[in-house]
Structures are given as C-alpha cells and as structure tokens.
Design a protein around this motif. Structure first.
Motif, PDB file in Angstrom:
ATOM      1  N   GLY A 180      40.633  39.592  29.160  1.00  0.00           N
ATOM      2  CA  GLY A 180      40.347  40.851  29.834  1.00  0.00           C
ATOM      3  C   GLY A 180      39.507  40.710  31.098  1.00  0.00           C
ATOM      4  O   GLY A 180      38.982  41.699  31.603  1.00  0.00           O
ATOM      5  N   GLY A 181      39.381  39.469  31.596  1.00  0.00           N
ATOM      6  CA  GLY A 181      38.526  39.240  32.763  1.00  0.00           C
ATOM      7  C   GLY A 181      37.048  39.168  32.430  1.00  0.00           C
ATOM      8  O   GLY A 181      36.212  39.161  33.329  1.00  0.00           O
TER       9      GLY A 181
ATOM     10  N   ASP B 254      35.412  40.661  35.690  1.00  0.00           N
ATOM     11  CA  ASP B 254      35.627  40.446  37.117  1.00  0.00           C
ATOM     12  C   ASP B 254      37.002  39.830  37.330  1.00  0.00           C
ATOM     13  O   ASP B 254      37.183  38.616  37.188  1.00  0.00           O
ATOM     14  CB  ASP B 254      34.526  39.528  37.672  1.00  0.00           C
ATOM     15  CG  ASP B 254      34.571  39.410  39.177  1.00  0.00           C
ATOM     16  OD1 ASP B 254      35.565  39.870  39.784  1.00  0.00           O
ATOM     17  OD2 ASP B 254      33.624  38.848  39.751  1.00  0.00           O
ATOM     18  N   LEU B 255      37.967  40.661  37.685  1.00  0.00           N
ATOM     19  CA  LEU B 255      39.322  40.159  37.924  1.00  0.00           C
ATOM     20  C   LEU B 255      39.396  39.335  39.202  1.00  0.00           C
ATOM     21  O   LEU B 255      40.296  38.501  39.351  1.00  0.00           O
ATOM     22  CB  LEU B 255      40.302  41.321  37.992  1.00  0.00           C
ATOM     23  CG  LEU B 255      40.523  42.095  36.685  1.00  0.00           C
ATOM     24  CD1 LEU B 255      41.520  43.225  36.902  1.00  0.00           C
ATOM     25  CD2 LEU B 255      41.012  41.166  35.570  1.00  0.00           C
ATOM     26  N   ASP B 256      38.477  39.561  40.119  1.00  0.00           N
ATOM     27  CA  ASP B 256      38.479  38.773  41.359  1.00  0.00           C
ATOM     28  C   ASP B 256      38.281  37.292  41.057  1.00  0.00           C
ATOM     29  O   ASP B 256      38.843  36.429  41.738  1.00  0.00           O
ATOM     30  CB  ASP B 256      37.385  39.261  42.310  1.00  0.00           C
ATOM     31  CG  ASP B 256      37.691  40.631  42.899  1.00  0.00           C
ATOM     32  OD1 ASP B 256      38.878  41.028  42.887  1.00  0.00           O
ATOM     33  OD2 ASP B 256      36.754  41.304  43.366  1.00  0.00           O
TER      34      ASP B 256
ATOM     35  N   GLU C 153      46.036  38.540  27.240  1.00  0.00           N
ATOM     36  CA  GLU C 153      44.851  39.397  27.081  1.00  0.00           C
ATOM     37  C   GLU C 153      44.483  40.086  28.398  1.00  0.00           C
ATOM     38  O   GLU C 153      43.328  40.069  28.833  1.00  0.00           O
ATOM     39  CB  GLU C 153      43.657  38.609  26.517  1.00  0.00           C
ATOM     40  CG  GLU C 153      43.861  38.186  25.071  1.00  0.00           C
ATOM     41  CD  GLU C 153      42.584  37.735  24.375  1.00  0.00           C
ATOM     42  OE1 GLU C 153      41.484  38.000  24.889  1.00  0.00           O
ATOM     43  OE2 GLU C 153      42.712  37.111  23.302  1.00  0.00           O
ATOM     44  N   VAL C 154      45.497  40.683  28.992  1.00  0.00           N
ATOM     45  CA  VAL C 154      45.271  41.535  30.163  1.00  0.00           C
ATOM     46  C   VAL C 154      44.916  42.918  29.646  1.00  0.00           C
ATOM     47  O   VAL C 154      45.678  43.520  28.879  1.00  0.00           O
ATOM     48  CB  VAL C 154      46.526  41.603  31.050  1.00  0.00           C
ATOM     49  CG1 VAL C 154      46.295  42.547  32.226  1.00  0.00           C
ATOM     50  CG2 VAL C 154      46.908  40.209  31.538  1.00  0.00           C
ATOM     51  N   GLY C 155      43.768  43.428  30.035  1.00  0.00           N
ATOM     52  CA  GLY C 155      43.327  44.741  29.564  1.00  0.00           C
ATOM     53  C   GLY C 155      43.133  45.683  30.724  1.00  0.00           C
ATOM     54  O   GLY C 155      42.510  45.329  31.733  1.00  0.00           O
ATOM     55  N   SER C 156      43.661  46.894  30.594  1.00  0.00           N
ATOM     56  CA  SER C 156      43.500  47.889  31.660  1.00  0.00           C
ATOM     57  C   SER C 156      42.500  48.969  31.287  1.00  0.00           C
ATOM     58  O   SER C 156      42.390  49.982  31.962  1.00  0.00           O
ATOM     59  CB  SER C 156      44.845  48.529  31.996  1.00  0.00           C
ATOM     60  OG  SER C 156      45.339  49.260  30.900  1.00  0.00           O
TER      61      SER C 156
ATOM     62  N   ALA D  58      34.965  32.549  34.020  1.00  0.00           N
ATOM     63  CA  ALA D  58      35.761  33.770  34.151  1.00  0.00           C
ATOM     64  C   ALA D  58      36.373  34.243  32.846  1.00  0.00           C
ATOM     65  O   ALA D  58      36.757  35.410  32.723  1.00  0.00           O
ATOM     66  CB  ALA D  58      36.866  33.558  35.187  1.00  0.00           C
ATOM     67  N   SER D  59      36.498  33.358  31.855  1.00  0.00           N
ATOM     68  CA  SER D  59      37.145  33.702  30.589  1.00  0.00           C
ATOM     69  C   SER D  59      36.635  32.771  29.507  1.00  0.00           C
ATOM     70  O   SER D  59      35.986  31.752  29.796  1.00  0.00           O
ATOM     71  CB  SER D  59      38.674  33.575  30.729  1.00  0.00           C
ATOM     72  OG  SER D  59      39.314  33.705  29.467  1.00  0.00           O
TER      73      SER D  59
END
Length: 231
Positions: free
Chosen positions: A16-17, A25-27, A45-48, A218-219
C-alpha cells in the motif's frame, strides 16, 4: 550490431506504499521502479484507501507513472477505497483475463493474465498474489498450472507467500518454469524469505535478475527485477 531483443520486468508487493517509517508515499515506489526502467511491472497490495486527506487514487497514480497500458484486479472494494494488484506495460495489452483463485472463505485472491505485444513478439504475462495457508497456496498453484499452459513465451510474476524451501508449490513452479529467481525479499529491512519471484519459460529466457535493496524504505517487501530474452 544485433538488435537488443530483451524485456525487463519487475514484481513488487508495495504494501500500500507504507514504508518502514510509517508513512504512505507512492512517490517512493514510483522513483524506485523508474530507476530500473522496467517494460512490464506487476504490483501487489495496491491500496486506494485515502489514508492521506486529498490523496490521489493509487491505481491511477501508479499506472500513469509507470507505463502506457495497464489492467488491474480490485479484489476488495469498500466505500473508502479499493485494494488489489495491477499489471502495467510499456506496450499494448490484449486477451486480458482476471482469474479468481480464492480459496474457500479466505481473503479474495486473483491472477491477472494478459498478452503483452512487445516489439519482439507476444509475451504471455501472469501476475498473482497467493494466500497465507498451505492448502490455499496448493489450490492456487493448481489453478495457475492450468492458466499458464499455452504456446507463448510466458512470465509469471508475483508474491507467492511461499517460504518453505523445496515445498510442493516451489517444486511445481520450478519444474514448469526453467527460469526462476529465488531472492530473499521479506522482510525488506532484513530479508529472510523468498516470497516475491519471477518465473519464465522457455529455458534460457531468464538472462539475469536482481533485487533493489533501497526498496526497504518504501515497503515491507523488496522488488525483484529480471531481464528476459525474446527470440
């Protein structure tokens, strides 16, 4: 000079970043991925869900930053956002299928299957995120074996959540895919388990593969990158 007939792929469970510093932080995800300039990226695990007020939708941010074409699987949907994984490509996609590989009443799981039209010919790509129980992973492996059958060059990417060296899941996939990475990727700050992998066939397709140690910030997983031969 012979043409460079190679494709670079990346797989990464981005959590999820959420980095080890507790910040989403997706950046950071985008910057690390872009450093390796992959042609095809599979992110799990992409979370919006908007933990940050006013934050942009994660699926859109990652897809627009890392490629020209994408497809996604949102296995969990809720009023505050969705959760799943995505395949992003430099080149056009076709024959897109999302396979439900969920096991009984455990967390929903999916495998994304696409045909990527590279300049060197079609590449069959499957991205998966396996479950946490032994029976669940065996079930999902059996499903994948049927999905990846076919005439095309194939690459299987994802988080397989399988940490037992030489277990049935690993033996099945290693036999089916002569090219395979087995880097330790989890937990990212001190990797002990080879959960995230690249599998490919035919034999000789995997030219090289590596991890990105800077991904630890980052993860909770490290990414895996691989260079594949086409033709």
């Amino acid at each position: 000079m012979p043409e460079r007939r190679r494709v670079r792929v990346m797989t990464w469970n981005i959590h999820g970043g959420l980095g080890l510093d507790g910040h989403r932080d997706l950046d950071r995800i985008v910057a690390i991925a872009q450093r390796h300039d992959p042609d095809i990226v599979a992110l799990q695990e992409v979370g919006s869900r908007k933990q940050i007020p006013g934050a942009a939708e994660a699926f859109a941010v990652l897809s627009s930053a890392l490629g020209n074409h994408f497809t996604e699987s949102r296995m969990v949907t809720a009023p505050d956002g969705d959760y799943g994984h995505v395949v992003i490509s430099r080149w056009p996609l076709s024959e897109i299928r999302v396979h439900d590989i969920s096991y009984r009443k455990r967390e929903p799981r999916a495998a994304i299957e696409v045909l990527v039209h590279t300049p060197f010919g079609p590449l069959h790509v499957v991205s998966a995120h396996f479950g946490l129980s032994f029976a669940e992973r065996r079930h999902q492996t059996e499903r994948l074996v049927r999905i990846v059958r076919g005439p095309h060059r194939t690459v299987l990417l994802g988080d397989f959540n399988h940490w037992h060296w030489g277990g049935s899941v690993q033996k099945t996939l290693d036999k089916l895919f002569p090219g395979h990475s087995h880097f330790r990727t989890f937990p990212s700050f001190f990797p002990l388990f080879a959960l995230d992998r690249v599998y490919c066939r035919p034999s000789g397709m995997l030219l090289e593969s590596w991890t990105e140690e800077r991904g630890w910030a980052a993860s909770d997983h490290l990414p895996v990158i691989a260079e594949l031969a086409m033709g």
